[in-house]
Design a protein around this motif. Structure first.
Motif, PDB file in Angstrom:
ATOM      1  N   GLY A 116       3.713 -10.893  10.927  1.00 27.56           N
ATOM      2  CA  GLY A 116       2.771 -12.009  10.985  1.00 27.56           C
ATOM      3  C   GLY A 116       3.024 -12.962  12.142  1.00 27.56           C
ATOM      4  O   GLY A 116       2.133 -13.727  12.520  1.00 27.56           O
ATOM      5  N   GLY A 425      -5.154  -8.230  -6.994  1.00 24.80           N
ATOM      6  CA  GLY A 425      -4.643  -9.176  -6.010  1.00 24.80           C
ATOM      7  C   GLY A 425      -5.600 -10.334  -5.773  1.00 24.80           C
ATOM      8  O   GLY A 425      -6.223 -10.856  -6.701  1.00 24.80           O
ATOM      9  N   LYS A 426      -5.732 -10.699  -4.509  1.00 20.84           N
ATOM     10  CA  LYS A 426      -6.541 -11.873  -4.175  1.00 20.84           C
ATOM     11  C   LYS A 426      -8.036 -11.615  -4.325  1.00 20.84           C
ATOM     12  O   LYS A 426      -8.834 -12.534  -4.199  1.00 20.84           O
ATOM     13  CB  LYS A 426      -6.212 -12.326  -2.760  1.00 20.84           C
ATOM     14  CG  LYS A 426      -4.821 -12.910  -2.667  1.00 20.84           C
ATOM     15  CD  LYS A 426      -4.478 -13.329  -1.271  1.00 20.84           C
ATOM     16  CE  LYS A 426      -3.069 -13.903  -1.256  1.00 20.84           C
ATOM     17  NZ  LYS A 426      -2.571 -14.136   0.081  1.00 20.84           N
ATOM     18  N   ASN A 504      -1.225 -13.065  -6.507  1.00 22.52           N
ATOM     19  CA  ASN A 504      -1.055 -13.701  -5.202  1.00 22.52           C
ATOM     20  C   ASN A 504      -0.079 -12.950  -4.313  1.00 22.52           C
ATOM     21  O   ASN A 504       0.690 -13.561  -3.596  1.00 22.52           O
ATOM     22  CB  ASN A 504      -0.567 -15.143  -5.435  1.00 22.52           C
ATOM     23  CG  ASN A 504      -1.082 -16.055  -4.372  1.00 22.52           C
ATOM     24  OD1 ASN A 504      -2.019 -15.711  -3.655  1.00 22.52           O
ATOM     25  ND2 ASN A 504      -0.460 -17.210  -4.239  1.00 22.52           N
ATOM     26  N   TRP A 505      -0.108 -11.631  -4.349  1.00 22.10           N
ATOM     27  CA  TRP A 505       0.876 -10.861  -3.598  1.00 22.10           C
ATOM     28  C   TRP A 505       0.347 -10.461  -2.217  1.00 22.10           C
ATOM     29  O   TRP A 505      -0.848 -10.295  -2.027  1.00 22.10           O
ATOM     30  CB  TRP A 505       1.300  -9.621  -4.372  1.00 22.10           C
ATOM     31  CG  TRP A 505       0.179  -8.754  -4.867  1.00 22.10           C
ATOM     32  CD1 TRP A 505      -0.439  -8.838  -6.074  1.00 22.10           C
ATOM     33  CD2 TRP A 505      -0.459  -7.672  -4.161  1.00 22.10           C
ATOM     34  NE1 TRP A 505      -1.415  -7.883  -6.173  1.00 22.10           N
ATOM     35  CE2 TRP A 505      -1.456  -7.156  -5.013  1.00 22.10           C
ATOM     36  CE3 TRP A 505      -0.298  -7.093  -2.907  1.00 22.10           C
ATOM     37  CZ2 TRP A 505      -2.275  -6.088  -4.649  1.00 22.10           C
ATOM     38  CZ3 TRP A 505      -1.116  -6.035  -2.548  1.00 22.10           C
ATOM     39  CH2 TRP A 505      -2.090  -5.548  -3.414  1.00 22.10           C
ATOM     40  N   GLU A 506       1.303 -10.314  -1.300  1.00 24.09           N
ATOM     41  CA  GLU A 506       0.993  -9.785   0.032  1.00 24.09           C
ATOM     42  C   GLU A 506       1.546  -8.365   0.107  1.00 24.09           C
ATOM     43  O   GLU A 506       0.918  -7.467   0.635  1.00 24.09           O
ATOM     44  CB  GLU A 506       1.649 -10.635   1.136  1.00 24.09           C
ATOM     45  CG  GLU A 506       1.149 -12.067   1.234  1.00 24.09           C
ATOM     46  CD  GLU A 506      -0.236 -12.182   1.834  1.00 24.09           C
ATOM     47  OE1 GLU A 506      -0.700 -11.197   2.444  1.00 24.09           O
ATOM     48  OE2 GLU A 506      -0.865 -13.245   1.676  1.00 24.09           O
ATOM     49  N   ASP A 507       2.773  -8.237  -0.410  1.00 24.11           N
ATOM     50  CA  ASP A 507       3.453  -6.952  -0.419  1.00 24.11           C
ATOM     51  C   ASP A 507       3.225  -6.313  -1.798  1.00 24.11           C
ATOM     52  O   ASP A 507       3.476  -6.960  -2.817  1.00 24.11           O
ATOM     53  CB  ASP A 507       4.960  -7.232  -0.194  1.00 24.11           C
ATOM     54  CG  ASP A 507       5.768  -5.959  -0.070  1.00 24.11           C
ATOM     55  OD1 ASP A 507       5.318  -4.924  -0.591  1.00 24.11           O
ATOM     56  OD2 ASP A 507       6.858  -6.004   0.523  1.00 24.11           O
TER      57      ASP A 507
ATOM     58  N   ASN B  88     -11.633 -12.838   0.326  1.00 24.88           N
ATOM     59  CA  ASN B  88     -10.751 -11.712  -0.030  1.00 24.88           C
ATOM     60  C   ASN B  88     -11.561 -10.671  -0.791  1.00 24.88           C
ATOM     61  O   ASN B  88     -11.851 -10.849  -1.970  1.00 24.88           O
ATOM     62  CB  ASN B  88      -9.601 -12.206  -0.910  1.00 24.88           C
ATOM     63  CG  ASN B  88      -8.580 -12.987  -0.122  1.00 24.88           C
ATOM     64  OD1 ASN B  88      -8.115 -12.540   0.917  1.00 24.88           O
ATOM     65  ND2 ASN B  88      -8.259 -14.178  -0.576  1.00 24.88           N
TER      66      ASN B  88
END
Lengths: 585, 260
Positions: A116, A425-426, A504-507, B88
């Motif tokens: 990032g 997720g999001k 709220n995960w990215e990974d 999203n």
């Protein structure tokens, strides 16, 4: 004088800048530790102590083992192991080099192209080489540390057991570091080359998939080996095969030969091999560094403009459906159908999911082959078990095919059910703002977990039953058992997945909060054998009593079915209120 | 007087000890575009999330199209469409698949969904990208896809959080035109924005929120006549002057003047 020349920071040097960037990374790490909760801090410290103890243990183990290898008894069995002992550093160092080369590809891809902070770093007045070196070090340090954890105690243990002189120890560390840099250099060149052709994200996805599947196949292939059958000739041949790596013509062997010669006091040979290997490592790293400036930046810059090839997906066919099919599909509420269909697309297209979904398939195949190879017979052991015990075991093994099918289904459910909600997720806002009730949401997610798992379980069951020439009655009975057991497991896993859902995960590895995922897997692991006892217990009992097996099966279906359906519905009913709160954290 | 399609009463949201929204009450009527303004962290997004049912209020209530968002959530959600500030979306679905999915969630007929998808993709200039997966879309394209998803069931209430952020002028203009058309057809449009010019030109009424409290609400004329805007300058002042006067940002303009 131009305005630019007057600006501070124009005259930037490479190494101070590398140090600045590394210091930033250290600062982030240390501040993360300082601000962590006390529980986490204690956990990290305990982990450090455990790691040190582990290092000491491996050192002691290697030292003892290597001394044992020189024992007269073993020499009698496998011959002189001296040459083999001398080739250990060659094997360890060669293995370390290849290990870093293979594992650092993915890490470097992430660090060099997908991190990032790249926009910030490349738009700041920092030399591209400094960014490259920092990223390289950042990427290989964890791998290098991991390899050191395993390789250093072995090599130091060898040094201690062989009585090598003191120079051997720092030389080992120096050579390992040089090899790591060279491996990472080659790996980075590969990464930079590939990213110029394929989009970095796609490469990462494919790599993750291939890596996961390959490592899983490798880990499971050991199940087929029968080490108890190894003969003396085979043991000797294995040692000789390993010694063949220790040839002076292989650059991979130079480092190992160098440290052994140095340790044994052969200064000239030792220094020669060490200089050769370190020189080659420096050359490879240097080439990577100089090439990086051009390849890295242009690769990264061109990545920004990459547009995917237009993926032509099937355009929806709005056609008149068969009346029966339409009527059947019509029974499912449109929202439930939509979520099932959407999840099917998403799971199929994301390769990270595919690798998780293929794992049960591979495991199932491995265990099915093992089960079929054993002929479905209980191992006799030393023949001391009582006859009644052997009888029960034999009767239970009739249902071994169900066990394997359920095991495969259980693994799939742990993923599909446990992460059914959190994989949204999001994007969960789309479901949460839509007029879809809790019941429909849960029903859809239950179906997403249940349908593929039961289909896979049935697939295994059909194949194994066919190979075992099972009767049709038995097949139908076991198919109902598998479906009911999978339903119970789906309910348990989905319920725990709801409790621990993290939107709220990215990974993807952060999909679950706390230990809910583990608890779900444990609960369903306890549930499965218990349900099997309810399903098959009556059958085994009536067979032992000499009564009609069908009565036992029907009783089993009633008791086991009631238990499974309770496990499928009650946990979900208990967490229904939690579903309404999902995504509000 | 038209019926209120969005109605909030004493809306309150607490995060632990922190108050994000406090005692917010307003109404948005059919055919009206309501602009919701406020500095960063004022509580705009929290209020919006409570309107669309993404967050539960700590106290107070929200009604959408006459339905309580908490107790009659399905009816309220069926009547509304929502465009978040960050779109999203499912990256591995194509735009067309996503819209079909949303259409099914809202229980639309299959043929109707297909027709609406074609209309919306054409309208938002997404026809070519419709069969590509969303992870290949730019931010603007994702924003437009999110708008298409919100419009697929032709909602009576449309709630948008910063709808023009990251859009090119053409797309921003298109969205403004769509919102005006929606309002003309009797829908209630509620949008938050930082672009005061958009609010001033587009919105029939404006609400200003600061530190979780609705400090002003009404038409431009109502706002001009409010407390800090008294006097000759404020009477003729722009929305920017009124906004800065009400939210206490006017002093920064003076500092900026000194720096010039």
């Amino acid at each position: 004088m131009s305005v630019l020349a007057e600006l501070p920071g124009r005259d930037v040097h490479l190494w101070p800048m590398v140090w600045k960037l590394l210091r930033l990374r250290i600062l982030i790490l240390s501040s993360g530790f300082r601000r962590a909760r006390l529980r986490r801090k204690i956990g990290i410290l305990v982990l450090g102590v455990v790691l040190l103890a582990f290092l000491g243990f491996i050192f002691f183990l290697s030292w003892s083992l290597l001394r044992f290898l020189r024992s007269p008894q073993l020499t009698q069995f496998v011959g002189d192991v001296g040459p083999f002992l001398e080739s250990i550093p060659v094997l360890v160092m060669g293995g370390s080099f290849l290990g870093i080369l293979l594992t650092s590809f993915g890490v470097l891809l992430q660090a060099l192209y997908l991190a990032g902070d790249m926009d910030f770093l490349l738009s700041a007045p920092i030399p591209i080489r400094a960014v490259f070196i920092t990223k390289l070090l950042q990427a290989i340090l964890p791998n290098f540390s991991l390899i050191c954890v395993f390789a250093l105690p072995v090599l130091y243990g060898l040094g201690a057991s062989q009585g090598y002189n003191l120079l051997y120890y720092p030389a080992v560390l120096l050579v390992l570091a040089g090899l790591a840099l060279a491996a990472a250099g080659i790996s980075s060149l590969l990464v930079m080359g590939i990213v110029r052709i394929f989009p970095a994200r796609r490469v990462a996805e494919v790599l993750g998939f291939v890596g996961a599947v390959t490592s899983f196949i490798c880990s499971q292939s050991g199940q087929f080996a029968r080490f108890s059958d190894v003969s003396q000739d085979q043991a000797v041949q294995a040692f000789q095969a390993l010694e063949r790596f220790n040839t002076p013509w292989s650059p991979l062997a130079w480092a190992g030969r160098g440290v052994v010669s140095l340790g044994a006091g052969q200064w000239l040979a030792g220094a020669g091999f060490l200089l050769l290997s370190l020189g080659l490592a420096a050359l490879v790293f240097g080439v990577a560094l100089t090439t990086a400036e051009r390849l890295y930046y242009t690769g990264w810059a061109s990545m920004q403009g990459i547009r995917r090839k237009k993926k032509v997906t099937r355009v929806a066919r709005v056609q008149r459906e068969q009346p029966l099919k339409a009527r059947l599909v019509g029974l499912i509420p449109p929202a439930v159908r939509a979520i099932i269909l959407k999840d099917a697309y998403v799971l199929r297209r994301d390769l990270r999911n595919m690798s998780q979904l293929i794992t049960p398939l591979i495991l199932g195949i491995v265990y099915a082959i093992m089960f079929l190879r054993s002929g479905g017979e209980a191992p006799p052991g030393r023949g001391e078990a009582p006859a009644w015990f052997m009888e029960i075991t034999r009767n239970m093994l009739v249902y071994g095919n169900v066990g394997i099918s359920l095991f495969v289904g259980w693994m799939l459910i742990a993923r599909l059910g446990g992460m059914g909600f959190s994989q949204e997720g999001k994007s969960y806002w789309l479901l949460k703002t839509a007029p879809v009730g809790t019941g429909q949401l849960v029903a859809a997610k239950f179906s997403v977990a249940f349908i593929p798992s039961v289909v896979l379980g049935w697939g295994f069951l059909l194949v194994i039953s066919f190979l075992q020439r099972a009767s049709l009655g038995m097949l139908v009975f076991t198919m109902i058992v598998v479906a009911l057991c999978v339903a119970g497991s789906a309910g348990i896993n989905l319920a725990f997945g709801i409790i621990g859902a993290n939107m709220n995960w990215e990974d993807p590895r952060q999909m679950q909060k706390g230990g809910a995922g583990c608890l779900g897997a444990l609960a369903s692991m306890l549930y499965l054998p218990l349900s099997l006892v309810f399903f098959f217990g009556p059958s085994v009992l009536v067979t032992m009593l000499g009564w009609m097996e069908q009565w036992g099966q029907i009783t089993g279906l009633l008791i086991g079915g009631a238990f499974s359906l309770t496990c499928a519905l009650v946990p979900l009913w208990m967490v229904r209120k939690r579903v309404q709160l999902l995504g509000e954290d | 007087m038209t019926i209120p399609l969005i109605e909030t009463q004493h809306l309150d949201k607490q995060y632990g000890e922190k108050t994000a929204v406090s005692d917010v009450s307003f109404e948005v009527h059919a055919g009206e575009i309501f602009g919701f303004l406020g500095p960063n962290g004022a509580g705009k997004t929290t209020t919006i999330k409570m309107i669309v049912g993404l967050l539960r209020p700590s106290s107070g209530w929200v009604k959408v199209a006459g339905y309580d968002v908490q107790t009659q959530s399905l009816q309220a959600k069926a009547a509304s469409g929502y465009v978040p500030d960050t779109p999203n979306l499912y990256p591995k679905l194509t735009g067309r698949e996503l819209l079909r999915f949303v259409g099914d969630l809202y229980g639309l007929e299959r043929l109707q969904v297909e027709r609406r998808i074609d209309e919306l993709l054409r309208l938002l200039d997404l026809q070519e990208a419709g069969d590509e997966t969303i992870d290949s879309y730019s931010h603007g394209m994702q924003q437009k896809t999110a708008l298409a998803a919100a419009l697929i069931h032709d909602p009576r209430v449309l709630v948008l959080d910063e709808p023009t952020v990251g859009l090119d002028p053409k797309s921003a203009r298109l969205i403004k035109d769509i919102l005006r058309q929606m309002a003309n057809r009797g829908a209630a449009v509620f949008l938050s924005t930082h672009i005061l010019e958009i609010a001033e030109r587009m919105c029939d009424r404006i609400g200003i929120i600061n530190q979780g409290q609705l400090i002003a609400s009404g038409t431009m004329d109502d706002l001009r006549s409010l407390g800090k805007g008294e006097g000759e300058d404020a009477q003729a002042g722009s929305l920017e002057d009124i906004f800065l006067g009400l939210t206490g940002g006017a002093e920064y303009a003076e500092i900026a003047e000194v720096l010039k």
